[in-house]
Design a protein around this motif. Sequence first.
Motif, PDB file in Angstrom:
ATOM      1  N   GLN A 165      -9.262   0.860  -6.201  1.00 42.12           N
ATOM      2  CA  GLN A 165      -9.592   1.304  -4.833  1.00 42.12           C
ATOM      3  C   GLN A 165      -8.571   2.306  -4.320  1.00 42.12           C
ATOM      4  OE1 GLN A 165      -9.850  -2.385  -2.667  1.00 42.12           O
ATOM      5  NE2 GLN A 165     -12.015  -2.656  -3.114  1.00 42.12           N
ATOM      6  N   VAL A 166      -7.280   2.031  -4.547  1.00 42.62           N
ATOM      7  CA  VAL A 166      -6.231   2.962  -4.103  1.00 42.62           C
ATOM      8  C   VAL A 166      -6.363   4.284  -4.851  1.00 42.62           C
ATOM      9  CG1 VAL A 166      -3.734   3.366  -3.976  1.00 42.62           C
ATOM     10  CG2 VAL A 166      -4.649   1.112  -3.430  1.00 42.62           C
ATOM     11  N   HIS A 167      -6.654   4.207  -6.146  1.00 38.29           N
ATOM     12  CA  HIS A 167      -6.839   5.417  -6.954  1.00 38.29           C
ATOM     13  C   HIS A 167      -7.994   6.265  -6.413  1.00 38.29           C
ATOM     14  CE1 HIS A 167      -7.191   7.943 -10.576  1.00 38.29           C
ATOM     15  NE2 HIS A 167      -8.483   7.772 -10.439  1.00 38.29           N
ATOM     16  N   ALA A 168      -9.078   5.597  -6.050  1.00 35.24           N
ATOM     17  CA  ALA A 168     -10.268   6.317  -5.581  1.00 35.24           C
ATOM     18  C   ALA A 168     -10.081   6.929  -4.198  1.00 35.24           C
ATOM     19  CB  ALA A 168     -11.459   5.360  -5.575  1.00 35.24           C
ATOM     20  N   ASN A 169      -9.332   6.253  -3.332  1.00 40.06           N
ATOM     21  CA  ASN A 169      -9.293   6.661  -1.930  1.00 40.06           C
ATOM     22  C   ASN A 169      -7.982   7.297  -1.454  1.00 40.06           C
ATOM     23  OD1 ASN A 169     -11.953   5.583  -1.247  1.00 40.06           O
ATOM     24  ND2 ASN A 169     -11.032   3.591  -1.610  1.00 40.06           N
ATOM     25  N   LEU A 170      -6.866   6.956  -2.101  1.00 46.22           N
ATOM     26  CA  LEU A 170      -5.572   7.355  -1.536  1.00 46.22           C
ATOM     27  C   LEU A 170      -4.629   8.051  -2.507  1.00 46.22           C
ATOM     28  CD1 LEU A 170      -4.909   4.074   0.479  1.00 46.22           C
ATOM     29  CD2 LEU A 170      -5.443   6.302   1.484  1.00 46.22           C
ATOM     30  N   ASN A 171      -4.708   7.731  -3.786  1.00 46.32           N
ATOM     31  CA  ASN A 171      -3.719   8.258  -4.734  1.00 46.32           C
ATOM     32  C   ASN A 171      -4.357   8.454  -6.103  1.00 46.32           C
ATOM     33  OD1 ASN A 171      -1.536   8.850  -6.345  1.00 46.32           O
ATOM     34  ND2 ASN A 171      -0.409   6.961  -5.948  1.00 46.32           N
ATOM     35  N   ALA A 221       3.353   5.843  -5.876  1.00 43.78           N
ATOM     36  CA  ALA A 221       3.648   5.685  -7.306  1.00 43.78           C
ATOM     37  C   ALA A 221       2.760   6.525  -8.212  1.00 43.78           C
ATOM     38  CB  ALA A 221       3.511   4.214  -7.678  1.00 43.78           C
ATOM     39  N   HIS A 222       3.324   6.841  -9.382  1.00 44.19           N
ATOM     40  CA  HIS A 222       2.539   7.437 -10.460  1.00 44.19           C
ATOM     41  C   HIS A 222       1.841   6.335 -11.250  1.00 44.19           C
ATOM     42  CE1 HIS A 222       5.779  10.583  -9.897  1.00 44.19           C
ATOM     43  NE2 HIS A 222       4.671  11.272  -9.744  1.00 44.19           N
ATOM     44  N   GLY A 223       2.407   5.147 -11.204  1.00 44.64           N
ATOM     45  CA  GLY A 223       1.820   4.068 -11.984  1.00 44.64           C
ATOM     46  C   GLY A 223       2.352   2.712 -11.585  1.00 44.64           C
ATOM     47  N   VAL A 224       1.702   1.677 -12.128  1.00 41.57           N
ATOM     48  CA  VAL A 224       2.050   0.293 -11.801  1.00 41.57           C
ATOM     49  C   VAL A 224       2.459  -0.439 -13.078  1.00 41.57           C
ATOM     50  CG1 VAL A 224       1.244  -1.854 -10.749  1.00 41.57           C
ATOM     51  CG2 VAL A 224       0.336   0.335  -9.952  1.00 41.57           C
ATOM     52  N   ILE A 225       3.601  -1.108 -12.998  1.00 38.43           N
ATOM     53  CA  ILE A 225       4.022  -2.021 -14.067  1.00 38.43           C
ATOM     54  C   ILE A 225       3.681  -3.429 -13.587  1.00 38.43           C
ATOM     55  CG2 ILE A 225       6.001  -2.946 -15.331  1.00 38.43           C
ATOM     56  CD1 ILE A 225       7.368  -0.164 -14.732  1.00 38.43           C
ATOM     57  N   VAL A 226       2.935  -4.165 -14.385  1.00 39.21           N
ATOM     58  CA  VAL A 226       2.473  -5.490 -13.973  1.00 39.21           C
ATOM     59  C   VAL A 226       3.166  -6.569 -14.809  1.00 39.21           C
ATOM     60  CG1 VAL A 226       0.467  -6.969 -13.573  1.00 39.21           C
ATOM     61  CG2 VAL A 226       0.212  -4.473 -13.455  1.00 39.21           C
ATOM     62  N   PRO A 227       4.139  -7.294 -14.225  1.00 38.86           N
ATOM     63  CA  PRO A 227       4.725  -8.426 -14.956  1.00 38.86           C
ATOM     64  C   PRO A 227       3.754  -9.597 -14.926  1.00 38.86           C
ATOM     65  CG  PRO A 227       5.845  -8.110 -12.833  1.00 38.86           C
ATOM     66  CD  PRO A 227       4.731  -7.119 -12.888  1.00 38.86           C
ATOM     67  N   LEU A 249       0.833  -1.210   0.000  1.00 47.55           N
ATOM     68  CA  LEU A 249       0.000   0.000   0.000  1.00 47.55           C
ATOM     69  C   LEU A 249       0.867   1.260   0.000  1.00 47.55           C
ATOM     70  CD1 LEU A 249      -2.985   0.648  -0.066  1.00 47.55           C
ATOM     71  CD2 LEU A 249      -2.976   0.750   2.426  1.00 47.55           C
ATOM     72  N   ASN A 250       1.977   1.233   0.744  1.00 46.33           N
ATOM     73  CA  ASN A 250       2.917   2.354   0.722  1.00 46.33           C
ATOM     74  C   ASN A 250       3.487   2.555  -0.684  1.00 46.33           C
ATOM     75  OD1 ASN A 250       4.229   4.050   3.136  1.00 46.33           O
ATOM     76  ND2 ASN A 250       3.226   2.230   3.975  1.00 46.33           N
ATOM     77  N   GLY A 251       3.806   1.451  -1.341  1.00 51.73           N
ATOM     78  CA  GLY A 251       4.316   1.542  -2.709  1.00 51.73           C
ATOM     79  C   GLY A 251       3.291   2.125  -3.658  1.00 51.73           C
ATOM     80  N   LEU A 252       2.048   1.650  -3.560  1.00 50.68           N
ATOM     81  CA  LEU A 252       0.985   2.119  -4.455  1.00 50.68           C
ATOM     82  C   LEU A 252       0.635   3.582  -4.202  1.00 50.68           C
ATOM     83  CD1 LEU A 252      -1.382  -1.008  -4.443  1.00 50.68           C
ATOM     84  CD2 LEU A 252       0.170  -0.286  -6.273  1.00 50.68           C
TER      85      LEU A 252
END
Length: 256
Positions: A167-173, A141-147, A135-138
């Motif tokens: 959910q993180v976008h809506a509530n935290l970042n 971050a500006h974005g997520v790279i998904v391998p 959660l700290n990482g998310l």
Amino acid sequence: MARIFCVANQKGGVGKTTTTVNLAAGLAKVGQRVLMVDLDPQGNATMGSGVDKRKLALTVYDVLLESASVAEARVRSEKCGYDVLGANRELAGAEVELVDVERRERRLREALAGVQGEYDFVLVDCPPSLSMLTLNGLCAAHGVIVPMQCEYFALEGLTDLVNTIKQVHANLNKDLQIIGLLRVMFDPRITLQQQVSEQLKAHFKEKVFDTVIPRNVRLAEAPSYGLPGVVFDPSARGSQAFVDFANEMVARVAKM
């Protein structure tokens, strides 16, 4: 200002750490200033960057608990050409210690703000679970790279991750978005992998990176030497693919 990217997938064993250290090395090789942040208590990204986690005086644990700054805790990996904010088993205790503190999910974001001007890219290697560390990482971050491996179960895990990011976008970042899906450990001889790859492209379209990382023995051997594959054997197919991916990332970020 640095662009901060999490390398995340809630499914284990998909090559998150391999992706993080090789992308960091690839970006360094094409002239970018890079900080790699290890948020996994196992410390594999730290060891895989040529840094001995057992000898670190300060780690990301100290940064999250605000007893050290990023500038104080980071170390230089001369072999790899990038800076490392390392982790070791101490970090497992941060989960418990952060439960009752203020701004607990924003600790990494606030800490990185102090060094953002010094880097072009900050890459965060997240643990496979959705924990306070992830959660700290998310949140940072500006974005997520998904391998992603092109297998059926990987698609199921992707659905969970997309929901988490929403959910993180809506509530935290509000900045958080999926930057792209990276197909890793790809073997074109396997029909199922080709089918899943086509499904990904049909559903996620331009969110799927053009670069494909092949299944490669040299990439798998590199961690035992404490190096990313890009540094361990630059001529290997997998290593060259990660340098291609680094160039694709630079181009994609330029358009953001």
